[in-house]
Design a protein around this motif. Structure first.
Motif, PDB file in Angstrom:
ATOM      1  N   LEU A  23      -3.945   1.952 -72.424  1.00  0.00           N
ATOM      2  CA  LEU A  23      -3.551   1.396 -71.249  1.00  0.00           C
ATOM      3  C   LEU A  23      -2.085   1.615 -71.511  1.00  0.00           C
ATOM      4  O   LEU A  23      -1.259   1.668 -70.290  1.00  0.00           O
ATOM      5  N   LYS A  24      -1.373   0.689 -72.057  1.00  0.00           N
ATOM      6  CA  LYS A  24       0.072   0.416 -72.161  1.00  0.00           C
ATOM      7  C   LYS A  24       0.690   1.816 -72.685  1.00  0.00           C
ATOM      8  O   LYS A  24       1.505   2.008 -71.107  1.00  0.00           O
ATOM      9  N   GLU A  99       1.635  -6.178 -54.520  1.00  0.00           N
ATOM     10  CA  GLU A  99       3.080  -5.225 -54.106  1.00  0.00           C
ATOM     11  C   GLU A  99       3.911  -6.080 -55.618  1.00  0.00           C
ATOM     12  O   GLU A  99       4.893  -5.543 -56.044  1.00  0.00           O
ATOM     13  N   ALA A 100       4.294  -7.219 -54.620  1.00  0.00           N
ATOM     14  CA  ALA A 100       5.331  -7.825 -55.897  1.00  0.00           C
ATOM     15  C   ALA A 100       5.302  -8.430 -57.141  1.00  0.00           C
ATOM     16  O   ALA A 100       5.736  -7.679 -57.767  1.00  0.00           O
ATOM     17  N   GLU A 101       3.207  -8.458 -57.878  1.00  0.00           N
ATOM     18  CA  GLU A 101       2.937  -8.469 -58.815  1.00  0.00           C
ATOM     19  C   GLU A 101       2.592  -7.050 -59.776  1.00  0.00           C
ATOM     20  O   GLU A 101       3.575  -7.279 -61.089  1.00  0.00           O
ATOM     21  N   SER A 102       3.068  -5.839 -59.636  1.00  0.00           N
ATOM     22  CA  SER A 102       3.667  -4.920 -59.701  1.00  0.00           C
ATOM     23  C   SER A 102       4.729  -4.298 -60.331  1.00  0.00           C
ATOM     24  O   SER A 102       5.113  -3.658 -61.197  1.00  0.00           O
ATOM     25  N   ASN A 106       8.446  -5.256 -67.499  1.00  0.00           N
ATOM     26  CA  ASN A 106       7.228  -4.993 -68.324  1.00  0.00           C
ATOM     27  C   ASN A 106       6.098  -6.078 -68.385  1.00  0.00           C
ATOM     28  O   ASN A 106       5.407  -6.310 -68.756  1.00  0.00           O
ATOM     29  N   LYS A 107       5.579  -5.532 -67.231  1.00  0.00           N
ATOM     30  CA  LYS A 107       4.104  -5.910 -66.556  1.00  0.00           C
ATOM     31  C   LYS A 107       3.233  -4.816 -66.070  1.00  0.00           C
ATOM     32  O   LYS A 107       3.835  -4.216 -65.357  1.00  0.00           O
ATOM     33  N   LYS A 127       1.551  -7.104 -71.233  1.00  0.00           N
ATOM     34  CA  LYS A 127       2.631  -6.527 -70.917  1.00  0.00           C
ATOM     35  C   LYS A 127       2.399  -4.881 -71.485  1.00  0.00           C
ATOM     36  O   LYS A 127       2.012  -4.802 -72.790  1.00  0.00           O
ATOM     37  N   LEU A 128       3.879  -4.801 -70.895  1.00  0.00           N
ATOM     38  CA  LEU A 128       3.920  -3.013 -71.459  1.00  0.00           C
ATOM     39  C   LEU A 128       4.803  -3.538 -72.901  1.00  0.00           C
ATOM     40  O   LEU A 128       4.572  -1.832 -73.240  1.00  0.00           O
TER      41      LEU A 128
END
Length: 129
Positions: A23-24, A99-102, A106-107, A127-128
């Motif tokens: 997923l990362k 939109e704000a969360e994406s 690093n997330k 967390k990426l």
């Protein structure tokens, strides 16, 4: 006996945990190419026998029309119609602005769609780095 929604949450959480590396990698590769967005897992299209073994890291969409919620796993960038549709539905139901969360560094958000009307979701943050 466990309630069906708690069973679904466990399966979704285990999917994220079991496929965290992929997923990362999938999110990072698509963010670099398409920009900020979310990963959408359509539970109606995932077969239970491949639930834990899906190879999403190797899927490469050819164009933006392929980025939609009608695939078992897809990356939906912010400028896509489906992102706007999901954002409206989630904002209405959960008061969360995708939109704000994406766009948080690093997330990446992983959304699980649970029904054909796209009304019921599970949302996980990954967390990426």
């Amino acid at each position: 006996m466990a309630h069906s929604s708690s069973v679904n949450k466990r399966k979704n959480k285990s999917f994220v945990i079991n496929n965290k590396f992929f997923l990362k990698e999938y999110a990072q590769k698509n963010q670099d190419f398409w920009g900020d967005g979310v990963i959408v897992v359509n539970l109606l299209l995932l077969k239970t026998d491949i639930y834990d073994d899906i190879d999403i890291a190797n899927y490469q969409p050819e164009n933006e029309q392929e980025l939609m919620v009608h695939h078992p796993v897809s990356y939906i960038p912010k400028q896509n119609f489906w992102f706007k549709m999901l954002n409206l539905k989630i904002k209405k139901k959960y008061q969360i602005d995708l939109e704000a969360e994406s766009s948080v560094n690093n997330k990446c958000l992983v959304l699980f769609i649970k029904d054909a009307s796209i009304e019921h979701f599970s949302i996980y943050s990954l967390k990426l780095n």
